[in-house]
Design a protein around this motif. Structure first.
Motif, PDB file in Angstrom:
ATOM      1  N   GLN A   2      52.110  44.730  38.678  1.00 48.71           N
ATOM      2  CA  GLN A   2      51.316  45.761  38.880  1.00 48.71           C
ATOM      3  C   GLN A   2      50.085  45.632  38.423  1.00 48.71           C
ATOM      4  OE1 GLN A   2      54.128  48.160  36.008  1.00 48.71           O
ATOM      5  NE2 GLN A   2      52.998  49.762  37.274  1.00 48.71           N
ATOM      6  N   ASP A   3      49.112  46.289  38.901  1.00 42.05           N
ATOM      7  CA  ASP A   3      47.731  46.278  38.177  1.00 42.05           C
ATOM      8  C   ASP A   3      47.425  47.841  38.109  1.00 42.05           C
ATOM      9  OD1 ASP A   3      45.354  46.796  40.484  1.00 42.05           O
ATOM     10  OD2 ASP A   3      46.929  45.434  41.368  1.00 42.05           O
ATOM     11  N   LEU A   4      46.555  47.688  36.949  1.00 42.78           N
ATOM     12  CA  LEU A   4      45.934  49.370  36.797  1.00 42.78           C
ATOM     13  C   LEU A   4      44.353  49.054  36.631  1.00 42.78           C
ATOM     14  CD1 LEU A   4      48.346  50.630  34.261  1.00 42.78           C
ATOM     15  CD2 LEU A   4      48.286  51.393  36.767  1.00 42.78           C
ATOM     16  N   GLU A   5      43.473  49.890  36.979  1.00 44.90           N
ATOM     17  CA  GLU A   5      41.975  49.557  37.062  1.00 44.90           C
ATOM     18  C   GLU A   5      41.323  50.912  36.733  1.00 44.90           C
ATOM     19  OE1 GLU A   5      38.636  48.244  40.189  1.00 44.90           O
ATOM     20  OE2 GLU A   5      40.602  47.378  40.247  1.00 44.90           O
ATOM     21  N   ILE A   6      40.479  50.669  35.569  1.00 42.00           N
ATOM     22  CA  ILE A   6      39.627  51.993  35.265  1.00 42.00           C
ATOM     23  C   ILE A   6      38.305  51.567  34.895  1.00 42.00           C
ATOM     24  CG2 ILE A   6      41.624  53.236  34.199  1.00 42.00           C
ATOM     25  CD1 ILE A   6      40.641  52.582  31.359  1.00 42.00           C
ATOM     26  N   TYR A   7      37.374  52.278  34.877  1.00 48.82           N
ATOM     27  CA  TYR A   7      36.031  52.215  34.603  1.00 48.82           C
ATOM     28  C   TYR A   7      35.423  52.975  33.414  1.00 48.82           C
ATOM     29  CZ  TYR A   7      36.116  49.891  39.116  1.00 48.82           C
ATOM     30  OH  TYR A   7      36.453  48.945  40.164  1.00 48.82           O
ATOM     31  N   ILE A   8      34.869  52.413  32.473  1.00 45.74           N
ATOM     32  CA  ILE A   8      34.493  53.007  31.106  1.00 45.74           C
ATOM     33  C   ILE A   8      33.063  53.215  31.026  1.00 45.74           C
ATOM     34  CG2 ILE A   8      34.687  53.137  28.538  1.00 45.74           C
ATOM     35  CD1 ILE A   8      37.345  51.579  29.110  1.00 45.74           C
ATOM     36  N   ARG A   9      32.449  54.116  30.914  1.00 44.34           N
ATOM     37  CA  ARG A   9      31.025  54.201  30.765  1.00 44.34           C
ATOM     38  C   ARG A   9      30.718  54.019  29.355  1.00 44.34           C
ATOM     39  NH1 ARG A   9      27.224  58.893  33.685  1.00 44.34           N
ATOM     40  NH2 ARG A   9      25.414  58.167  32.688  1.00 44.34           N
ATOM     41  N   PRO A  55      31.888  43.754  32.807  1.00 43.90           N
ATOM     42  CA  PRO A  55      30.761  44.727  32.678  1.00 43.90           C
ATOM     43  C   PRO A  55      29.689  44.866  33.883  1.00 43.90           C
ATOM     44  CG  PRO A  55      30.245  42.591  31.454  1.00 43.90           C
ATOM     45  CD  PRO A  55      31.759  42.762  32.236  1.00 43.90           C
ATOM     46  N   GLY A  56      28.985  45.755  33.914  1.00 39.59           N
ATOM     47  CA  GLY A  56      27.851  45.973  34.908  1.00 39.59           C
ATOM     48  C   GLY A  56      28.462  46.507  36.337  1.00 39.59           C
ATOM     49  N   PHE A  62      28.954  50.895  33.736  1.00 34.48           N
ATOM     50  CA  PHE A  62      30.588  51.003  33.634  1.00 34.48           C
ATOM     51  C   PHE A  62      30.999  49.626  33.610  1.00 34.48           C
ATOM     52  CE2 PHE A  62      29.549  55.121  35.361  1.00 34.48           C
ATOM     53  CZ  PHE A  62      30.686  55.859  35.111  1.00 34.48           C
ATOM     54  N   THR A  63      32.027  49.547  32.767  1.00 40.10           N
ATOM     55  CA  THR A  63      32.860  48.439  32.475  1.00 40.10           C
ATOM     56  C   THR A  63      34.303  48.671  33.229  1.00 40.10           C
ATOM     57  OG1 THR A  63      31.755  47.716  30.493  1.00 40.10           O
ATOM     58  CG2 THR A  63      33.984  46.735  30.895  1.00 40.10           C
ATOM     59  N   CYS A  64      34.388  47.609  34.157  1.00 36.66           N
ATOM     60  CA  CYS A  64      35.843  47.765  34.732  1.00 36.66           C
ATOM     61  C   CYS A  64      36.829  46.972  33.869  1.00 36.66           C
ATOM     62  CB  CYS A  64      35.672  46.931  36.135  1.00 36.66           C
ATOM     63  SG  CYS A  64      37.446  46.689  36.899  1.00 36.66           S
ATOM     64  N   VAL A  65      37.813  47.694  33.740  1.00 35.75           N
ATOM     65  CA  VAL A  65      38.943  47.277  32.751  1.00 35.75           C
ATOM     66  C   VAL A  65      40.167  47.153  33.641  1.00 35.75           C
ATOM     67  CG1 VAL A  65      40.755  47.926  30.797  1.00 35.75           C
ATOM     68  CG2 VAL A  65      38.153  48.458  30.670  1.00 35.75           C
ATOM     69  N   THR A  90      34.903  58.860  25.988  1.00 36.73           N
ATOM     70  CA  THR A  90      33.657  58.510  26.639  1.00 36.73           C
ATOM     71  C   THR A  90      33.979  58.672  28.324  1.00 36.73           C
ATOM     72  OG1 THR A  90      31.698  57.018  27.266  1.00 36.73           O
ATOM     73  CG2 THR A  90      33.968  56.137  26.755  1.00 36.73           C
ATOM     74  N   GLU A  91      33.256  58.865  29.129  1.00 34.49           N
ATOM     75  CA  GLU A  91      33.587  58.842  30.368  1.00 34.49           C
ATOM     76  C   GLU A  91      34.340  57.977  31.093  1.00 34.49           C
ATOM     77  OE1 GLU A  91      31.371  59.242  34.913  1.00 34.49           O
ATOM     78  OE2 GLU A  91      30.394  60.240  33.158  1.00 34.49           O
ATOM     79  N   ILE A  92      35.452  58.083  31.700  1.00 38.53           N
ATOM     80  CA  ILE A  92      36.446  57.141  32.260  1.00 38.53           C
ATOM     81  C   ILE A  92      36.492  57.763  33.787  1.00 38.53           C
ATOM     82  CG2 ILE A  92      38.654  56.180  32.174  1.00 38.53           C
ATOM     83  CD1 ILE A  92      37.121  55.800  29.681  1.00 38.53           C
TER      84      ILE A  92
END
Length: 124
Positions: A2-9, A55-56, A62-65, A90-92
């Motif tokens: 599995q993979d999960l991907e979010i972006y954190i501002r 990052p970036g 945003f940072t991709c996690v 923070t914005e996700i």
């Protein structure tokens, strides 16, 4: 896998470690410098997972996690984003899950979680 991907501002140093420490059985992640790519590992229900921070992403704010493993604490990107929002306030952003490789990016809607709630928005 599995993979999960979010972006954190505007990710603050050590924010991801603080969030994931409460979700995983074990965590090895040095995210004190949020300006560089960070790689780490964790364990969830005895299964190892990989953690990557990029990052970036999308206009530098945003940072991709990215979380990858056989077992993860969440089933969807949105569940993961909700957990991150509760911890970091923070914005996700995350994909709604229906995007496929080759679909036009400019028309794609993303989930945005912030102080206004959860909304599907165009990234711009």
């Amino acid at each position: 896998m599995q993979d999960l991907e979010i972006y954190i501002r505007d990710l603050q140093p050590e924010a991801v470690s603080g969030w994931l420490a409460g979700q995983l059985d074990q965590l090895e992640l040095d995210d004190r410098d949020a300006s560089k790519v960070v790689k780490g590992t964790g364990y969830y229900r005895q299964a190892r997972l990989r953690i990557s921070l990029y990052p970036g992403a999308f206009g530098k704010r945003f940072t991709c996690v990215l979380l990858e493993g056989e077992k993860l604490p969440w089933n969807t990107d949105l569940e993961c984003a909700r957990s991150a929002w509760r911890s970091m306030e923070t914005e996700i952003r995350c994909s709604p899950g229906d995007w496929k490789e080759g679909d036009p990016v400019e028309e794609e809607k993303w989930w945005r979680l912030d102080s206004r709630g959860e909304q599907k928005v165009v990234w711009n």
